[in-house]
Scaffold this motif. Sequence first.
Motif, PDB file in Angstrom:
ATOM      1  N   ARG A  49      -4.439   0.024  -4.492  1.00  0.00           N
ATOM      2  CA  ARG A  49      -5.447   0.794  -3.756  1.00  0.00           C
ATOM      3  C   ARG A  49      -6.611  -0.105  -3.330  1.00  0.00           C
ATOM      4  NH1 ARG A  49      -5.617   6.672  -4.068  1.00  0.00           N
ATOM      5  NH2 ARG A  49      -3.944   6.876  -5.571  1.00  0.00           N
ATOM      6  N   ILE A  73       3.634   6.566  -5.203  1.00  0.00           N
ATOM      7  CA  ILE A  73       3.764   7.291  -3.933  1.00  0.00           C
ATOM      8  C   ILE A  73       2.388   7.693  -3.420  1.00  0.00           C
ATOM      9  CG2 ILE A  73       4.579   9.443  -2.894  1.00  0.00           C
ATOM     10  CD1 ILE A  73       7.165   9.090  -4.214  1.00  0.00           C
ATOM     11  N   ALA A  74       1.506   8.069  -4.362  1.00  0.00           N
ATOM     12  CA  ALA A  74       0.152   8.469  -3.962  1.00  0.00           C
ATOM     13  C   ALA A  74      -0.552   7.329  -3.228  1.00  0.00           C
ATOM     14  CB  ALA A  74      -0.651   8.894  -5.187  1.00  0.00           C
ATOM     15  N   VAL A 101       0.796   7.433   0.328  1.00  0.00           N
ATOM     16  CA  VAL A 101       0.283   8.589   1.075  1.00  0.00           C
ATOM     17  C   VAL A 101      -1.172   8.343   1.450  1.00  0.00           C
ATOM     18  CG1 VAL A 101      -0.268  11.037   0.960  1.00  0.00           C
ATOM     19  CG2 VAL A 101       1.877  10.198  -0.003  1.00  0.00           C
ATOM     20  N   ASN A 102      -1.889   7.809   0.499  1.00  0.00           N
ATOM     21  CA  ASN A 102      -3.297   7.513   0.727  1.00  0.00           C
ATOM     22  C   ASN A 102      -3.476   6.574   1.917  1.00  0.00           C
ATOM     23  OD1 ASN A 102      -6.063   6.507   0.137  1.00  0.00           O
ATOM     24  ND2 ASN A 102      -5.747   7.818  -1.648  1.00  0.00           N
ATOM     25  N   LEU A 134      -1.278   6.055   4.323  1.00  0.00           N
ATOM     26  CA  LEU A 134      -0.854   6.748   5.542  1.00  0.00           C
ATOM     27  C   LEU A 134      -1.989   7.598   6.107  1.00  0.00           C
ATOM     28  CD1 LEU A 134       1.567   7.580   7.439  1.00  0.00           C
ATOM     29  CD2 LEU A 134       1.826   9.574   5.965  1.00  0.00           C
ATOM     30  N   LYS A 135      -2.656   8.333   5.217  1.00  0.00           N
ATOM     31  CA  LYS A 135      -3.753   9.202   5.667  1.00  0.00           C
ATOM     32  C   LYS A 135      -4.908   8.376   6.230  1.00  0.00           C
ATOM     33  CE  LYS A 135      -2.809  13.329   3.142  1.00  0.00           C
ATOM     34  NZ  LYS A 135      -3.453  14.572   2.744  1.00  0.00           N
ATOM     35  N   GLN A 171      -6.157   8.408  10.194  1.00  0.00           N
ATOM     36  CA  GLN A 171      -7.543   8.731  10.539  1.00  0.00           C
ATOM     37  C   GLN A 171      -8.181   7.640  11.388  1.00  0.00           C
ATOM     38  OE1 GLN A 171      -9.396   9.596   6.730  1.00  0.00           O
ATOM     39  NE2 GLN A 171      -9.962  11.629   7.504  1.00  0.00           N
ATOM     40  N   PHE A 214       9.818  12.343   0.869  1.00  0.00           N
ATOM     41  CA  PHE A 214       8.886  11.434   1.528  1.00  0.00           C
ATOM     42  C   PHE A 214       9.587  10.634   2.609  1.00  0.00           C
ATOM     43  CE2 PHE A 214       5.727  12.196  -1.790  1.00  0.00           C
ATOM     44  CZ  PHE A 214       4.601  12.264  -0.992  1.00  0.00           C
ATOM     45  N   VAL A 226       8.362  11.704   5.706  1.00  0.00           N
ATOM     46  CA  VAL A 226       6.955  11.443   5.988  1.00  0.00           C
ATOM     47  C   VAL A 226       6.748  10.031   6.533  1.00  0.00           C
ATOM     48  CG1 VAL A 226       4.673  11.218   4.934  1.00  0.00           C
ATOM     49  CG2 VAL A 226       6.194  13.083   4.244  1.00  0.00           C
TER      50      VAL A 226
END
Lengths: 536, 113
Positions: free
Chosen positions: B31, B60-61, B64-65, B67-68, B72, B96, B99
């Motif tokens: 992250r 996975i989080a 996704v994080n 990707l978001k 944006q 996923f 996604v």
Amino acid sequence: MGLQPACFGRFWEHCKDVNTTMVLQQLVFSYSEDFNNLANWWLSEGAGRFGIRDAGRCVVSWPDDEGDTALSDISEPIIHRNGSQLGELFVTQLSDPALQEKLKTDADFVARLASLDGELDLLAQELVESQDQLVALYGLMHSAHHLVSIDEIVNRLTEVIEPLFEARTAFMVLQLPERPSIVAQSGESLAHDVLSDLVFSTLERTDYLLINDRANSPAESLDQLETVLAIPMSIRGEKSAVLGLVNNTAGPFQSPTIKLLRAISDFAVSRIESALMYEAHLQQMKQQTRLQTEMELAHDVQMSLMPQTLPQISNLEIATFAQPALSVGGDFYDYFIHDNDIFYFTLGDISGKGMSAALLMAMTRTTMRNTARLLNEPSPKAILDHVTDSLYDDFTEVGMFCTIFTGLYDATSGKLAYVNGGHSPVIFRRAGGHAHLIDATGPPLCVLPQHLAYEDQLHLAPGDLLIVATDGFNEARNGAGEMFDYERLLDLVDALADQSAQNIADRLVTAVAQFSEGQPQDDDQTIIVIKRNEHE
Amino acid sequence: MSNLQITEHTKRISVLTFTDRLDAFNAPDARQQITDQMEAGAVNFVVDISQVTFMDSAGIAVLVNLLKKVTQANGAMKLVRPAHASAMRLLRMTKFDQVFKMFGTVDEAVNAF
């Protein structure tokens, strides 16, 4: 030996006070060999007597008999370097002018002995003093140990320091950022402007401020002070305090006093710093306690968001369990009975843990519940589509998402309509069959602005078992870092399938807890066990 | 006088390669690296998880994080799919794979921009 005039001064005053005769007697006693040598020389030269007189009276003489001191033929005063007289040497029955010179040399010699003795005396006195100071310092440190507040430390130390020295005033000023200044004075108190000039001038110094001569005073207001010794103190690396003595009654401030005051200032710094640390620690503890209370409250609130009583559906047995890894977590389940025999249930897992997950959990649970209640023809797909619309932006703002299983069970037909939004494990077992995982019918909630999941159906026959759990079960780890994993879970479900829903839930929870015994619970654990009654 | 103008466009694409595992243990670090990259202006990412043998929900989080965040920032993110069955199984099971845009190699993913 190099003697400082100040030492002489002090010694000489001391001698006068005590009594010159006694000093001379003491001197002869201390250096008897030297005096014997002198006397022997004079006697061998033919002197009748050699001795020392003070104010016309014989203090000592060789030979030691009661002679008439007035008969002396030559005498020479013992003159100290500062000009004062300490008796005189006399010799009888000799009057050679050449010998007068020799007697003068001897008198000088005695004066030097006296000086030497004076310094030794002074050193001894200082030793005694510093021993007294050490004892007092020990007392001070001892008494300061129970002081915890900074105010107390500054005031009490100043109070205790004052009698240790011969100064008329002892003071300590502490100016910490974002706190009122603390000013402590003991003895004769100083005017505010004097004190503030003293502090200002001292904080500019790296070592200390020493005024033994008014001519050197750094500020006008300080002219009225005779002597000053002040030490700047650094608290946590910032010069923010001053410890000082003003108007020494024993003349100028000397090196031993400076050393002692510096030792005390070091001690004061360490005491003040520990008090600051203690304060911070206390503050932290208070905050932690408050936070803990709040977290406990939040835990209770969160738990109360999940149904407290089990639903009564004519042909279903239901059991639930929820255990966050921290006080609060992102797992949730919810259910209610919709229109007689329609049973709505959902179980979700917000990505992440703790407070942030808990806030989203509360929001998701409530949005789901309201949507399910308000839709005219609720279906899992319709509910989740609405919820995605409502929550996508909020979830995206914080970069989170939610895996979710949502089902509507019609007790009349035994039909279960469900959407599995990226959730696992969802375990299904037909009566007499083998437990297997049910795949997701779409990605989790709020990953994409549209929920791509499709709706699927299952028919629950008597004895069939559906278990929806969160990954806190299959991802639980043992001491070796090994995961509980799906296979163990499926095997266990097969082994427990004949038991009641409640027993199955309890055994699964226990088995995972035993597996990961001694390891901290990494993730929230939540489970719903739904079993269709075998005998209806 | 030539009426020809030549402009060159280069698109900056950051390739993040994870090996071994992408799970709760190294998610915070991953992250942080993503945050650092994005603060330095990166909005297009290829995430290579082909050599990841194990992934969990926390891993996975992270994806996704990312990707978001890139969506944006008007960027995009492509995934190089895991070669290992267990990691791929998780992506499939949780859907996923619907996604993320997934590719076989880093080159394929980069060329898809």
